[in-house]
Design a protein around this motif. Structure first.
Motif, PDB file in Angstrom:
ATOM      1  N   ARG A  84       0.810  -1.224   0.000  1.00  0.00           N
ATOM      2  CA  ARG A  84       0.000   0.000   0.000  1.00  0.00           C
ATOM      3  C   ARG A  84       0.840   1.269   0.000  1.00  0.00           C
ATOM      4  NH1 ARG A  84      -4.777  -1.028   4.484  1.00  0.00           N
ATOM      5  NH2 ARG A  84      -6.091  -2.455   3.247  1.00  0.00           N
TER       6      ARG A  84
ATOM      7  N   MET B 138      -8.251   6.149  -0.572  1.00  0.00           N
ATOM      8  CA  MET B 138      -7.035   5.455  -0.175  1.00  0.00           C
ATOM      9  C   MET B 138      -6.275   4.969  -1.407  1.00  0.00           C
ATOM     10  SD  MET B 138      -6.515   1.854   1.881  1.00  0.00           S
ATOM     11  CE  MET B 138      -6.974   0.908   0.437  1.00  0.00           C
TER      12      MET B 138
ATOM     13  N   THR C 167       3.416  -3.022  11.602  1.00  0.00           N
ATOM     14  CA  THR C 167       2.093  -2.897  10.974  1.00  0.00           C
ATOM     15  C   THR C 167       2.005  -3.751   9.712  1.00  0.00           C
ATOM     16  OG1 THR C 167       2.670  -0.962   9.612  1.00  0.00           O
ATOM     17  CG2 THR C 167       1.889  -0.533  11.831  1.00  0.00           C
TER      18      THR C 167
ATOM     19  N   ARG D  88      -0.521  -6.861   9.077  1.00  0.00           N
ATOM     20  CA  ARG D  88      -1.427  -6.768   7.926  1.00  0.00           C
ATOM     21  C   ARG D  88      -1.240  -7.955   6.985  1.00  0.00           C
ATOM     22  NH1 ARG D  88      -1.832  -4.230   3.166  1.00  0.00           N
ATOM     23  NH2 ARG D  88       0.311  -3.460   3.212  1.00  0.00           N
TER      24      ARG D  88
ATOM     25  N   THR E 154      -8.995  -3.178   6.343  1.00  0.00           N
ATOM     26  CA  THR E 154      -8.261  -3.037   7.602  1.00  0.00           C
ATOM     27  C   THR E 154      -7.063  -2.107   7.460  1.00  0.00           C
ATOM     28  OG1 THR E 154      -6.879  -4.966   7.113  1.00  0.00           O
ATOM     29  CG2 THR E 154      -8.896  -5.355   8.369  1.00  0.00           C
ATOM     30  N   GLU E 155      -6.735  -1.477   8.559  1.00  0.00           N
ATOM     31  CA  GLU E 155      -5.494  -0.702   8.682  1.00  0.00           C
ATOM     32  C   GLU E 155      -4.935  -0.980  10.070  1.00  0.00           C
ATOM     33  OE1 GLU E 155      -2.281   1.230   7.895  1.00  0.00           O
ATOM     34  OE2 GLU E 155      -3.843   1.113   6.371  1.00  0.00           O
TER      35      GLU E 155
ATOM     36  N   ARG F 246     -11.498   4.539   4.507  1.00  0.00           N
ATOM     37  CA  ARG F 246     -10.777   4.572   3.227  1.00  0.00           C
ATOM     38  C   ARG F 246     -11.143   5.774   2.368  1.00  0.00           C
ATOM     39  NH1 ARG F 246     -11.744  -1.396   0.922  1.00  0.00           N
ATOM     40  NH2 ARG F 246     -13.778  -1.016   1.893  1.00  0.00           N
TER      41      ARG F 246
ATOM     42  N   PHE G 109      -3.099   7.826   8.585  1.00  0.00           N
ATOM     43  CA  PHE G 109      -2.558   6.509   8.250  1.00  0.00           C
ATOM     44  C   PHE G 109      -1.430   6.591   7.213  1.00  0.00           C
ATOM     45  CE2 PHE G 109      -6.986   4.601   9.297  1.00  0.00           C
ATOM     46  CZ  PHE G 109      -6.750   4.750  10.646  1.00  0.00           C
TER      47      PHE G 109
ATOM     48  N   TYR H 250      -1.407   7.832   3.940  1.00  0.00           N
ATOM     49  CA  TYR H 250      -1.676   7.662   2.513  1.00  0.00           C
ATOM     50  C   TYR H 250      -1.605   8.983   1.747  1.00  0.00           C
ATOM     51  CZ  TYR H 250      -3.068   2.922   3.625  1.00  0.00           C
ATOM     52  OH  TYR H 250      -3.055   1.613   4.054  1.00  0.00           O
TER      53      TYR H 250
END
Length: 342
Positions: free
Chosen positions: A89, A118, A239, A243, A258-259, A329, A338, A340
């Protein structure tokens, strides 16, 4: 070896040694030859001493093996790997250091047409890789449609920097005829690129690719300390590992909703205490993630803990919690939190 490989070479002539020893012209030619050879070998020494450094950005569509390739090139497990699309990501750097050079590899999210804000951020990571690369590595495989995301491919074709086209997963092919057809098609799409049929999983032709990257590196000082492995902090890899286990243990929409955020990372001499929150978008997703009597979340935590311990070389106490953050998102404030978007 590369299918298409532009190279320069130096040719050396030979002197006719049958000239009589007393000939003055022979002595002059000998001196000139010695001076020439001296200058040549001095230049070789100087060029060897010159340090090289550069950014090598790896781009391509989802699920073609970009992360596997980067881990092979770096020699460390920097990017998480699953069979699911959109595993990566963020833009992740892996750094290779030797006394002679520093290569800053970047693994990027697979190129896609965004459905969420996202994913717009993920696409921006991929497009930014076209603007700051010294060398571009475009990864495809033997099964994907070459015209998929052709807008991005058109941008790659316009790049003036050295471009290496990696046709990955050739171990899946039955014969050379199939490979030749794929190579011919890609020569039409990216005529300026050097083509490397590769199997990152089997480590086939990866060394040749690495050698070519080193050849193409520009001269320059290192961008990071010589002991650096990545630009990401320790929390980031926690993380990513958590994930990864979610991607491997759940299907359908749950892993994509999910994050993971690390809220506590307390490192001591022999152990690390970690508290992480897994965010989902709906209560139903929370129930699936936790599982009956917490069984699924325990499995994710146990698998993640083992990999985190291997990564850091210490005992790890890992606590996982699940929270609902509706529609995160598509929420700009959460996407900034987060990482992004800026």
């Amino acid at each position: 070896m590369p299918v298409s490989h532009g190279a320069q070479c130096i040719s050396f002539g030979t002197f006719n040694n049958e000239v009589k020893a007393g000939n003055g012209n022979y002595r002059i030619l000998n001196k000139i030859a010695l001076i020439g050879l001296s200058l040549f070998f001095n230049s070789v020494t100087i060029s060897k001493m010159a340090h090289k450094s550069g950014f090598v950005n790896i781009v391509g569509n989802p699920n073609v093996g970009k992360s596997t390739l980067m881990n092979e090139l770096v020699g460390e497990r920097i990017s998480i790997i699953t069979q699911k699309a959109q595993t990566t990501r963020h833009r992740i750097m892996g750094i290779v250091n030797t006394p002679e050079y520093q290569i800053v590899f970047s693994d990027t999210p697979g190129v896609l047409k965004p459905k969420y804000k996202m994913q717009e951020g993920m696409l921006a990571f991929s497009e930014s890789a076209l603007t700051d690369a010294d060398i571009l590595v475009y990864v495809t495989d033997v099964v994907e449609d070459p015209t998929k995301n052709d807008d991005f491919l058109a941008k790659v074709a316009k790049e003036k920097i050295p471009t290496l086209l990696v046709i990955n997963k050739i171990d899946l092919l039955k014969g050379n005829a199939d490979l030749e057809a794929i190579v011919t098609r890609w020569k039409e799409l990216l005529p300026a690129a050097e083509i490397y049929p590769t199997s990152a999983k089997e480590h086939f032709n990866v060394n040749n690719l690495m050698e070519r990257i080193v050849e193409l590196l520009p001269e320059g000082e290192p961008y990071f300390g010589k002991d650096a492995l990545t630009d990401k902090p320790a929390r980031f890899f926690v993380t990513e590992i958590v994930r990864e286990k979610i991607l491997l243990n759940y299907d359908k929409e749950v892993p994509y909703s999910t994050e993971v955020i690390v809220e506590k990372f307390e490192e001591k001499e022999k152990a690390i205490h970690i508290m992480a929150v897994v965010y989902v978008e709906r209560d139903s997703q929370k129930g699936i993630l936790i599982g009956r009597q917490g069984s699924m979340l325990k499995r994710v935590g146990s698998e993640a803990r083992k990999d985190i311990e291997t990564f850091f070389g210490k005992n790890v106490f890992l606590e996982l919690f699940v929270k609902v953050e509706p529609n995160w998102r598509n929420r700009e404030n959460k996407l900034k939190q987060f990482g992004y978007i800026e």
